[in-house]
Design a protein around this motif. Structure first.
Motif, PDB file in Angstrom:
ATOM      1  N   ARG A  19       0.924  -1.181   0.110  1.00 54.30           N
ATOM      2  CA  ARG A  19      -0.082  -0.411  -0.230  1.00 54.30           C
ATOM      3  C   ARG A  19       1.303   1.403   0.355  1.00 54.30           C
ATOM      4  N   ARG A  20       2.133   0.936   0.821  1.00 56.63           N
ATOM      5  CA  ARG A  20       2.674   2.706   0.597  1.00 56.63           C
ATOM      6  C   ARG A  20       3.999   2.841  -0.600  1.00 56.63           C
ATOM      7  N   HIS A  21       3.941   1.818  -1.388  1.00 58.00           N
ATOM      8  CA  HIS A  21       4.805   1.846  -2.415  1.00 58.00           C
ATOM      9  C   HIS A  21       3.408   1.463  -3.782  1.00 58.00           C
ATOM     10  N   ARG A  22       2.543   1.506  -3.618  1.00 54.24           N
ATOM     11  CA  ARG A  22       2.009   1.374  -4.593  1.00 54.24           C
ATOM     12  C   ARG A  22       2.062   2.225  -5.800  1.00 54.24           C
ATOM     13  N   GLU A  23       1.716   1.697  -6.954  1.00 52.35           N
ATOM     14  CA  GLU A  23       2.079   2.521  -7.537  1.00 52.35           C
ATOM     15  C   GLU A  23       0.857   4.191  -8.333  1.00 52.35           C
ATOM     16  N   GLU A  24       2.000   5.181  -8.091  1.00 51.48           N
ATOM     17  CA  GLU A  24       0.795   6.080  -8.226  1.00 51.48           C
ATOM     18  C   GLU A  24       0.445   6.954  -9.870  1.00 51.48           C
ATOM     19  N   HIS A  25      -1.109   6.832  -9.913  1.00 49.01           N
ATOM     20  CA  HIS A  25      -1.389   6.960 -11.453  1.00 49.01           C
ATOM     21  C   HIS A  25      -0.905   8.741 -11.494  1.00 49.01           C
ATOM     22  N   VAL A  26      -0.595   9.940 -12.503  1.00 49.17           N
ATOM     23  CA  VAL A  26      -0.951  11.252 -12.308  1.00 49.17           C
ATOM     24  C   VAL A  26      -1.098  11.055 -13.567  1.00 49.17           C
ATOM     25  N   ALA A  27      -1.788  12.488 -14.196  1.00 48.66           N
ATOM     26  CA  ALA A  27      -2.422  12.894 -14.955  1.00 48.66           C
ATOM     27  C   ALA A  27      -0.889  12.669 -15.875  1.00 48.66           C
ATOM     28  N   ALA A  28      -1.574  12.995 -17.075  1.00 50.98           N
ATOM     29  CA  ALA A  28      -0.892  12.523 -18.116  1.00 50.98           C
ATOM     30  C   ALA A  28      -0.097  14.332 -18.442  1.00 50.98           C
ATOM     31  N   PRO A  29       0.562  14.684 -19.052  1.00 51.56           N
ATOM     32  CA  PRO A  29       1.351  15.817 -19.624  1.00 51.56           C
ATOM     33  C   PRO A  29       0.433  16.774 -20.624  1.00 51.56           C
ATOM     34  N   SER A  30       0.485  17.573 -19.466  1.00 52.80           N
ATOM     35  CA  SER A  30      -0.253  19.286 -20.777  1.00 52.80           C
ATOM     36  C   SER A  30       0.263  18.953 -22.767  1.00 52.80           C
ATOM     37  N   PRO A  31      -0.483  19.540 -23.495  1.00 51.47           N
ATOM     38  CA  PRO A  31       0.293  19.452 -24.657  1.00 51.47           C
ATOM     39  C   PRO A  31       1.180  21.221 -24.809  1.00 51.47           C
ATOM     40  N   ASP A  32       0.721  21.584 -23.790  1.00 54.24           N
ATOM     41  CA  ASP A  32       1.896  22.715 -23.778  1.00 54.24           C
ATOM     42  C   ASP A  32       3.156  22.388 -23.277  1.00 54.24           C
ATOM     43  N   ARG A  33       3.656  21.134 -21.876  1.00 54.40           N
ATOM     44  CA  ARG A  33       3.943  21.247 -21.693  1.00 54.40           C
ATOM     45  C   ARG A  33       5.233  20.322 -22.626  1.00 54.40           C
ATOM     46  N   VAL A  34       4.778  19.307 -23.213  1.00 52.77           N
ATOM     47  CA  VAL A  34       5.404  18.114 -24.481  1.00 52.77           C
ATOM     48  C   VAL A  34       6.146  19.151 -25.377  1.00 52.77           C
ATOM     49  N   ALA A  35       5.293  20.071 -25.933  1.00 53.96           N
ATOM     50  CA  ALA A  35       6.004  21.119 -26.696  1.00 53.96           C
ATOM     51  C   ALA A  35       7.037  21.789 -26.388  1.00 53.96           C
ATOM     52  N   LEU A  36       6.723  22.017 -24.651  1.00 54.70           N
ATOM     53  CA  LEU A  36       7.754  22.442 -24.074  1.00 54.70           C
ATOM     54  C   LEU A  36       9.215  21.841 -24.365  1.00 54.70           C
ATOM     55  N   ALA A  37       8.960  20.709 -24.374  1.00 54.82           N
ATOM     56  CA  ALA A  37       9.921  19.075 -23.962  1.00 54.82           C
ATOM     57  C   ALA A  37      10.375  19.185 -25.059  1.00 54.82           C
ATOM     58  N   GLN A  38       9.371  19.271 -26.157  1.00 57.13           N
ATOM     59  CA  GLN A  38       9.975  18.697 -27.291  1.00 57.13           C
ATOM     60  C   GLN A  38      10.716  19.933 -27.849  1.00 57.13           C
ATOM     61  N   ALA A  39      10.628  20.971 -28.021  1.00 58.04           N
ATOM     62  CA  ALA A  39      11.160  22.382 -28.507  1.00 58.04           C
ATOM     63  C   ALA A  39      12.145  22.406 -27.191  1.00 58.04           C
ATOM     64  N   LEU A  40      12.889  21.954 -26.310  1.00 53.96           N
ATOM     65  CA  LEU A  40      14.109  21.696 -25.481  1.00 53.96           C
ATOM     66  C   LEU A  40      14.558  20.255 -26.111  1.00 53.96           C
ATOM     67  N   SER A  41      14.387  20.120 -26.126  1.00 55.09           N
ATOM     68  CA  SER A  41      15.032  18.824 -27.337  1.00 55.09           C
ATOM     69  C   SER A  41      16.093  18.951 -28.441  1.00 55.09           C
ATOM     70  N   ARG A  42      15.198  19.775 -29.232  1.00 58.36           N
ATOM     71  CA  ARG A  42      16.576  20.413 -30.468  1.00 58.36           C
ATOM     72  C   ARG A  42      17.536  21.117 -30.090  1.00 58.36           C
ATOM     73  N   LEU A  43      17.309  21.928 -28.962  1.00 55.78           N
ATOM     74  CA  LEU A  43      18.130  23.097 -28.579  1.00 55.78           C
ATOM     75  C   LEU A  43      19.749  22.248 -28.934  1.00 55.78           C
ATOM     76  N   PRO A  44      20.528  23.193 -29.023  1.00 58.23           N
ATOM     77  CA  PRO A  44      22.088  22.539 -28.922  1.00 58.23           C
ATOM     78  C   PRO A  44      22.387  22.130 -27.396  1.00 58.23           C
ATOM     79  N   GLU A  45      23.228  21.382 -27.022  1.00 55.12           N
ATOM     80  CA  GLU A  45      23.344  21.025 -26.208  1.00 55.12           C
ATOM     81  C   GLU A  45      23.561  22.053 -24.401  1.00 55.12           C
ATOM     82  N   GLN A  46      24.245  22.972 -25.216  1.00 55.38           N
ATOM     83  CA  GLN A  46      25.182  24.388 -24.271  1.00 55.38           C
ATOM     84  C   GLN A  46      23.755  24.762 -24.248  1.00 55.38           C
ATOM     85  N   GLN A  47      23.081  25.285 -24.793  1.00 54.93           N
ATOM     86  CA  GLN A  47      22.049  26.484 -24.578  1.00 54.93           C
ATOM     87  C   GLN A  47      20.654  25.729 -24.281  1.00 54.93           C
TER      88      GLN A  47
END
Length: 186
Positions: free
Chosen positions: A107-135
């Motif tokens: 019970r203490r270690h059961r898997e917790e379900h969280v809401a799916a990421p918002s479309p804005d969060r997904v878009a930001l993650a994709q945009a960040l992944s396209r930046l050069p590593e240092q930036q």
């Protein structure tokens, strides 16, 4: 007694397998009769306690195996069936405690379900992944980790002006990518 290390019983035509290195213990006479007379009643009692027939049979069987290993001493007791009953009861209680502890842990270690990421969060993650590593590292450290430019420069081993340049380029690239995504959505 049948084979070495086992007790044959007429009860339901089965046999009880109890580990033994040197065969039946001294003074094992009468154990077969004792087992045949008390296995069923003890199983019924333990079934009433556990609510599980298989578990009741297991703990009673284990208690009889322990009695066989000490049969000379157990047979001399005033109530050998009481000794086997107490051992079986203790085994059932121990199983219940282990199961309760395991369930509490689960019970203490059961898997917790969280809401799916918002479309804005997904878009930001994709945009960040396209930046050069240092930036990408500079943008994440400054805007998400709230590190000042001086700390980022020290961590990356570059001048503060370089970090400012990475941040400017990173923000510009993100703005273009995120604006394109917004215009495509509309």
């Amino acid at each position: 007694m049948g084979r070495k290390g086992s007790v044959s019983t007429l009860l339901d035509g089965g046999s009880v397998e109890c580990p033994s290195d040197s065969g039946p213990p001294a003074g094992a006479g009468g154990f077969d009769e004792f087992y045949a007379a008390y296995f069923r009643p003890l199983t019924v009692q333990l079934f009433a306690y556990t609510g599980d027939m298989a578990a009741a049979q297991d703990v009673v069987q284990e208690a009889f195996c322990r009695a066989l290993a000490r049969w000379k001493r157990v047979a001399e007791l005033g109530d050998p069936a009481g000794w086997v009953r107490r051992v079986a009861w203790n085994l059932a209680t121990s199983r219940w405690r282990r199961a309760r502890t395991a369930m509490a842990f689960a019970r203490r270690h059961r898997e917790e379900h969280v809401a799916a990421p918002s479309p804005d969060r997904v878009a930001l993650a994709q945009a960040l992944s396209r930046l050069p590593e240092q930036q990408r590292r500079a943008v994440i450290l400054h805007y998400l980790a709230d590190l000042p430019i001086s700390d980022i420069a020290r961590q990356e081993g570059v001048a503060e002006g370089t970090v400012k340049s990475w941040l400017h380029r990173g923000r510009t690239a993100l703005a273009v990518q995120l604006t394109d995504k917004e215009s495509r959505r509309a």
